[in-house]
Scaffold this active site. Structure first.
Site, PDB file in Angstrom:
ATOM      1  N   LYS A  76      36.195  35.528  50.932  1.00  0.00           N
ATOM      2  CA  LYS A  76      34.870  35.417  50.329  1.00  0.00           C
ATOM      3  C   LYS A  76      34.154  34.160  50.863  1.00  0.00           C
ATOM      4  O   LYS A  76      34.786  33.305  51.497  1.00  0.00           O
ATOM      5  CB  LYS A  76      35.013  35.376  48.803  1.00  0.00           C
ATOM      6  CG  LYS A  76      35.644  36.660  48.226  1.00  0.00           C
ATOM      7  CD  LYS A  76      35.791  36.563  46.713  1.00  0.00           C
ATOM      8  CE  LYS A  76      36.336  37.866  46.123  1.00  0.00           C
ATOM      9  NZ  LYS A  76      36.453  37.798  44.639  1.00  0.00           N
ATOM     10  N   TYR A 116      31.201  46.557  45.190  1.00  0.00           N
ATOM     11  CA  TYR A 116      31.630  46.282  43.814  1.00  0.00           C
ATOM     12  C   TYR A 116      31.012  47.264  42.817  1.00  0.00           C
ATOM     13  O   TYR A 116      30.856  46.929  41.634  1.00  0.00           O
ATOM     14  CB  TYR A 116      31.256  44.841  43.430  1.00  0.00           C
ATOM     15  CG  TYR A 116      32.214  43.788  43.972  1.00  0.00           C
ATOM     16  CD1 TYR A 116      33.584  43.847  43.695  1.00  0.00           C
ATOM     17  CD2 TYR A 116      31.748  42.725  44.734  1.00  0.00           C
ATOM     18  CE1 TYR A 116      34.468  42.881  44.181  1.00  0.00           C
ATOM     19  CE2 TYR A 116      32.630  41.746  45.227  1.00  0.00           C
ATOM     20  CZ  TYR A 116      33.984  41.838  44.929  1.00  0.00           C
ATOM     21  OH  TYR A 116      34.851  40.881  45.405  1.00  0.00           O
ATOM     22  N   ASN A 179      37.127  32.717  43.522  1.00  0.00           N
ATOM     23  CA  ASN A 179      38.553  32.992  43.750  1.00  0.00           C
ATOM     24  C   ASN A 179      38.874  33.373  45.205  1.00  0.00           C
ATOM     25  O   ASN A 179      39.892  33.978  45.483  1.00  0.00           O
ATOM     26  CB  ASN A 179      39.100  33.992  42.723  1.00  0.00           C
ATOM     27  CG  ASN A 179      38.468  35.366  42.834  1.00  0.00           C
ATOM     28  OD1 ASN A 179      37.622  35.593  43.691  1.00  0.00           O
ATOM     29  ND2 ASN A 179      38.888  36.282  41.980  1.00  0.00           N
ATOM     30  N   HIS A 182      39.315  38.729  48.372  1.00  0.00           N
ATOM     31  CA  HIS A 182      39.365  40.069  47.787  1.00  0.00           C
ATOM     32  C   HIS A 182      40.524  40.838  48.403  1.00  0.00           C
ATOM     33  O   HIS A 182      40.806  40.692  49.595  1.00  0.00           O
ATOM     34  CB  HIS A 182      38.059  40.830  48.084  1.00  0.00           C
ATOM     35  CG  HIS A 182      38.183  42.302  47.826  1.00  0.00           C
ATOM     36  ND1 HIS A 182      38.010  42.854  46.573  1.00  0.00           N
ATOM     37  CD2 HIS A 182      38.528  43.335  48.648  1.00  0.00           C
ATOM     38  CE1 HIS A 182      38.221  44.160  46.642  1.00  0.00           C
ATOM     39  NE2 HIS A 182      38.536  44.479  47.890  1.00  0.00           N
ATOM     40  N   GLU A 193      37.388  51.276  50.899  1.00  0.00           N
ATOM     41  CA  GLU A 193      36.791  49.996  51.305  1.00  0.00           C
ATOM     42  C   GLU A 193      36.836  49.813  52.824  1.00  0.00           C
ATOM     43  O   GLU A 193      35.873  49.308  53.419  1.00  0.00           O
ATOM     44  CB  GLU A 193      37.516  48.844  50.602  1.00  0.00           C
ATOM     45  CG  GLU A 193      37.200  48.800  49.104  1.00  0.00           C
ATOM     46  CD  GLU A 193      38.111  47.883  48.292  1.00  0.00           C
ATOM     47  OE1 GLU A 193      37.889  47.768  47.082  1.00  0.00           O
ATOM     48  OE2 GLU A 193      39.049  47.289  48.868  1.00  0.00           O
TER      49      GLU A 193
HETATM   50  P1  DAT Z   1      40.044  41.440  41.794  1.00  0.00           P
HETATM   51  O1  DAT Z   1      39.178  40.690  42.760  1.00  0.00           O
HETATM   52  O2  DAT Z   1      41.287  40.666  41.440  1.00  0.00           O
HETATM   53  O3  DAT Z   1      40.338  42.838  42.239  1.00  0.00           O
HETATM   54  P2  DAT Z   1      38.147  42.604  39.931  1.00  0.00           P
HETATM   55  O4  DAT Z   1      38.062  43.748  40.858  1.00  0.00           O
HETATM   56  O5  DAT Z   1      38.417  42.884  38.486  1.00  0.00           O
HETATM   57  O6  DAT Z   1      39.256  41.546  40.408  1.00  0.00           O
HETATM   58  O7  DAT Z   1      36.807  41.741  40.007  1.00  0.00           O
HETATM   59  C1  DAT Z   1      36.182  41.516  41.244  1.00  0.00           C
HETATM   60  C2  DAT Z   1      35.728  40.095  41.277  1.00  0.00           C
HETATM   61  O8  DAT Z   1      34.784  39.868  40.266  1.00  0.00           O
HETATM   62  C3  DAT Z   1      36.811  39.065  41.023  1.00  0.00           C
HETATM   63  O9  DAT Z   1      37.562  38.776  42.180  1.00  0.00           O
HETATM   64  C4  DAT Z   1      36.034  37.908  40.555  1.00  0.00           C
HETATM   65  C5  DAT Z   1      34.893  38.556  39.793  1.00  0.00           C
HETATM   66  N1  DAT Z   1      35.218  38.590  38.352  1.00  0.00           N
HETATM   67  C6  DAT Z   1      36.094  39.385  37.727  1.00  0.00           C
HETATM   68  N2  DAT Z   1      36.136  39.143  36.422  1.00  0.00           N
HETATM   69  C7  DAT Z   1      35.245  38.144  36.218  1.00  0.00           C
HETATM   70  C8  DAT Z   1      34.812  37.426  35.072  1.00  0.00           C
HETATM   71  N3  DAT Z   1      35.299  37.685  33.865  1.00  0.00           N
HETATM   72  N4  DAT Z   1      33.893  36.463  35.250  1.00  0.00           N
HETATM   73  C9  DAT Z   1      33.384  36.181  36.449  1.00  0.00           C
HETATM   74  N5  DAT Z   1      33.729  36.841  37.570  1.00  0.00           N
HETATM   75  C10 DAT Z   1      34.655  37.796  37.458  1.00  0.00           C
HETATM   76 MG    MG Z   2      39.141  44.499  42.426  1.00  0.00          MG
END
Ligand code: DAT
Ligand code: MG
Length: 218
Positions: A76, A116, A179, A182, A193
């Protein structure tokens, strides 16, 4: 030292000159051809390509065997800005996974909204898209046995706070909003994807010379 006769030297000289002319001529022809053909201005945007790709059937790139499983990994903007690209690639290489596609790009918000899409209803979605579009990302496809699941283990938990040391998120970041990486969460989403971020011809089928040292049941 070998000595050339005068005749041979003249011949060699003449051959050299004509070869140079020929090469120059060919190069010039190529140049003229290049000049003549207009630059295509109808190149579709990445979002448009992705939209077309997802309309059709997904190409299953991971069905052949589990060693052929592919996952989509993206560094990212914060990971890029913090100079972590090399360290992250190194972890996947060291593990034994095979890099089959890589591209640095600034895909724009439309493409990121598509990537997303399953989170569109979440309150953090607009902020997520804005942050993801804040700078270039490095998109990759990695291949290997259990690449999707193992990739997720290597990443750690979504929230770095819950990620163990030794994982990428556990070692390099602190908050869920930054974080750094991805990783696909299932084989189906990985294929989806990879199709969203790469054209078929961007994904390389190749056999690393170390493959027999990475895989073997004995
Ligand atoms: P991952 O990236 O572990 O697959 P995800 O698909 O649930 O997680 O979410 C995509 C991204 O969205 C994640 O890397 C960071 C952001 N995200 C997820 N939950 C969040 C939250 N509660 N607050 C802020 N950003 C969040
Ligand atoms: Mg995810």
């Amino acid at each position: 030292m070998r000595s050339f006769s005068f005749g041979a030297r003249v011949l060699a000289g003449a051959t050299g000159i004509s070869a140079t002319f020929m090469a120059g001529g060919l190069a010039k022809d190529k140049y003229n051809q290049y000049q003549a053909s207009p630059i295509i201005s109808t190149t579709p945007t990445l979002a448009a390509v992705a939209r077309d790709a997802v309309k059709g059937p997904f190409s299953l790139k991971a069905e052949a065997s589990s060693a052929k499983e592919r996952t989509f990994i993206m560094i990212k903007p914060d990971g890029v800005q913090r100079g972590l690209v090399g360290d992250i690639i190194k972890r996947f290489e060291q593990k034994g996974f095979k890099l089959v596609a890589i591209r640095m790009m600034a895909p724009g918000e439309a493409h990121l909204r598509e990537h997303y899409a399953d989170l569109a209803a979440r309150s953090f979605f607009p902020g997520l898209v804005k942050y993801m579009a804040s700078g270039p990302v490095v998109a990759m496809a990695w291949e290997g046995e259990n690449a999707v699941k193992t990739g997720r283990v290597m990443l750690g938990e979504t929230n770095p706070r819950d990620s163990k040391p030794g994982t990428i998120r556990g070692d390099y970041c602190i908050t869920v909003g930054r974080n750094i990486i991805h990783g696909s969460d299932a084989v189906e989403s990985a294929n989806h994807e990879i199709g969203l971020w790469f054209r078929d011809e961007d994904v390389c089928d190749w056999k690393p010379c170390q493959e027999d040292m990475v895989y073997g049941d004995n």
